[in-house]
Design an enzyme around this catalytic site. Structure first.
Site, PDB file in Angstrom:
ATOM      1  N   GLU A   1       0.797  -1.230   0.000  1.00 54.97           N
ATOM      2  CA  GLU A   1       0.000   0.000   0.000  1.00 54.97           C
ATOM      3  C   GLU A   1       0.830   1.281   0.000  1.00 54.97           C
ATOM      4  OE1 GLU A   1      -3.029  -0.009   3.015  1.00 54.97           O
ATOM      5  OE2 GLU A   1      -4.014  -1.768   2.159  1.00 54.97           O
TER       6      GLU A   1
ATOM      7  N   GLU B   1      -5.064  -8.674   0.764  1.00 53.02           N
ATOM      8  CA  GLU B   1      -5.692  -8.369   2.061  1.00 53.02           C
ATOM      9  C   GLU B   1      -7.175  -8.184   1.856  1.00 53.02           C
ATOM     10  OE1 GLU B   1      -4.203  -5.013   4.355  1.00 53.02           O
ATOM     11  OE2 GLU B   1      -2.130  -5.606   3.955  1.00 53.02           O
TER      12      GLU B   1
HETATM   13  C1  FCB Z   1      -4.249  -2.088   5.512  1.00 53.78           C
HETATM   14  C2  FCB Z   1      -2.835  -2.334   5.982  1.00 53.78           C
HETATM   15  C3  FCB Z   1      -2.737  -3.364   7.057  1.00 53.78           C
HETATM   16  C4  FCB Z   1      -3.847  -3.223   8.078  1.00 53.78           C
HETATM   17  C5  FCB Z   1      -5.191  -3.203   7.377  1.00 53.78           C
HETATM   18  C6  FCB Z   1      -6.363  -3.122   8.308  1.00 53.78           C
HETATM   19  O1  FCB Z   1      -4.350  -0.810   4.990  1.00 53.78           O
HETATM   20  O2  FCB Z   1      -2.043  -2.772   4.895  1.00 53.78           O
HETATM   21  O3  FCB Z   1      -1.469  -3.247   7.660  1.00 53.78           O
HETATM   22  O4  FCB Z   1      -3.647  -2.112   8.833  1.00 53.78           O
HETATM   23  O5  FCB Z   1      -5.235  -2.123   6.498  1.00 53.78           O
END
Ligand code: FCB
Length: 442
Positions: A156, A349
């Site tokens: 990110e 994620e």
């Molecule tokens: C993302 C991050 C991760 C965590 C999630 C909830 O943006 O990559 O580290 O904080 O959100």
């Protein structure tokens, strides 16, 4: 929750869970400081005043955590390597042990080389940080490359740029607004240089984990549409366009430092796959002259857009709306936008913050998103994997320990791990996906 079984994903589809070094490892005294250590030491930066000095103490308890992964039955584990730890004596030994334990359990290690914990003293405003990152990537590949087959360069860069350097709610806490753009460029350059360094070290199967979400215009009004387009450029295209097309969106390249044309050739090094972190879409409208909020982060009124509430949706404990179909929309939209330039996709994620061990809300969230992913697959998007954020409750950045994203509960007083209902749900789902064969795909 729907009771019909989740449709079958293709053989070889990679199921996993994700974590990151700073959020779980602890053992801060065994490594040099990162920008996050500096940031959390400043009063008022982290909501509950906590630090990640101990976190889940994964550094010492990784065997127990690998056993949890093995019981869960995942194919792969996405973790991150702490650059300040690698720079400290014996630091790489820890990842050596972790990778060995994963391999022994038949779990594919998927390391991310940068998940926001930049060594203190380095700075993404400096171009040189990109070259240093590539050197660090080469060192890690040199040590782990014999057992690691899948790599992620950055996590990110959008959030690290926006929250860390534009809005100041994350480390290093800068409030540069649009003057933070060089941070985006230098991370993209770092990514491209690292891809080259990894390939030179013989590594294949390289991706990046970018956060994306649909930008929904608040209304059909042209001012709202323009604002939503702007948000889409900032959160989605600013990172995906240069990586996948070798060009910045119109008007952005001129704002970037250095020989941008030459850099873009490096940035656009072909990827084996593209990682998407998806949490929720955003409803975006024209500025209203007042501060708004983006996923709990205050946004200043002077931005050329404002973020509105998504009504009529359940909210997670973090206040993020639950919109599974946003994942289908995002992926089909990417396929339409980038066509053949989009490599196979992995969801690196996806998850939600809820309290409690009997976390049926998390089960509902994950169930809905896995189905939404399958719809994207049926619509022709080449999706190869899905990683839940996160294995463990952990240090959720500026929120401290108040937000629990884990499939496994962590008692931060005793560090005891307790699988939640969602852990059992995910394990059962994986078994069903494998037709009760009961063994993991390698
Ligand atoms: C993302 C991050 C991760 C965590 C999630 C909830 O943006 O990559 O580290 O904080 O959100």
């Amino acid at each position: 929750m729907a009771t019909d079984p989740i449709p079958r994903f293709p053989d070889g589809f990679l199921w996993g869970v994700s974590t990151s070094a700073h959020q779980i490892e602890g053992a801060a005294e065994l490594r040099g400081p990162s920008v996050w250590d500096v940031f959390t030491a400043e009063p008022g930066r982290v909501k509950d005043g906590s630090t990640a000095a101990v976190a889940c103490d994964h550094y010492h308890r990784y065997r127990e955590d690998v056993a949890l992964l093995a019981d869960l039955g995942v194919d792969a584990y996405r973790f991150s390597v702490s650059w300040p730890r690698v720079d400290s004596p014996g630091g790489l030994d820890f990842y050596d042990r972790l990778v060995d334990a994963l391999c022994a359990a038949g779990i594919r290690p998927v390391p991310t080389l940068f998940h926001w914990d930049l060594p203190a003293g380095l700075d993404w405003l400096e171009r040189d940080t990109a070259a240093r990152f590539a050197q660090y990537a080469a060192r890690v590949a040199d040590r782990l490359g014999d057992r690691v087959g899948t790599w992620i360069t950055l996590n990110e860069p959008a959030e690290h740029t926006l929250l860390g350097h534009a809005l100041g709610t994350h480390a290093p806490g800068r409030t540069l607004l649009f003057d933070a753009l060089p941070v985006a460029h230098h991370q993209l350059l770092a990514h491209g240089l690292a891809v080259r360094a990894l390939r030179a070290a013989g590594a294949g199967d390289i991706g990046i984990a970018n956060s994306h979400g649909p930008a929904w215009a608040a209304s059909g009004d042209p001012a709202d549409r323009r604002a939503a387009d702007f948000y889409d450029v900032l959160l989605n295209r600013l990172f995906a366009d240069p990586l996948l097309t070798g060009r910045y969106p119109d008007g952005i390249g001129e704002l970037m430092p250095g020989d941008v044309e030459a850099d873009l050739e490096i940035v656009a090094e072909p990827l084996d796959w593209y990682g998407v972190n998806y949490y929720a879409p955003a409803r975006v409208g024209a500025p209203r002259g007042v501060d708004t909020e983006w996923g709990g982060v205050p946004l200043p009124a002077e931005l050329p857009f404002s973020v509105r509430r998504i009504e009529d949706r359940p909210l997670t404990d973090f206040g993020w709306p639950v919109v599974p179909e946003g994942l289908t929309e995002l992926l089909t939209g990417f396929r339409d936008r980038y066509g053949d330039r989009l490599p196979p996709v992995m969801i690196t994620e996806n998850g939600c913050s809820y309290e409690g061990l009997d976390d049926q809300d998390r089960v509902t969230y994950l169930d809905g998103h896995v189905r939404a992913l399958h719809r994207a697959l049926r619509a022709g998007v080449d999706v190869r994997g899905y990683f839940v954020w996160s294995l463990l409750d952990n240090f959720e950045w500026a929120e401290g320990y108040a937000r629990r994203f884990g499939l496994v509960h962590v008692d931060f007083a005793t560090l005891e791990r307790t699988p939640k209902a969602s852990y059992g749900w995910f394990r059962d789902m994986l078994r069903e996906q494998r037709g009760q064969r009961g063994h993991r795909l390698r």
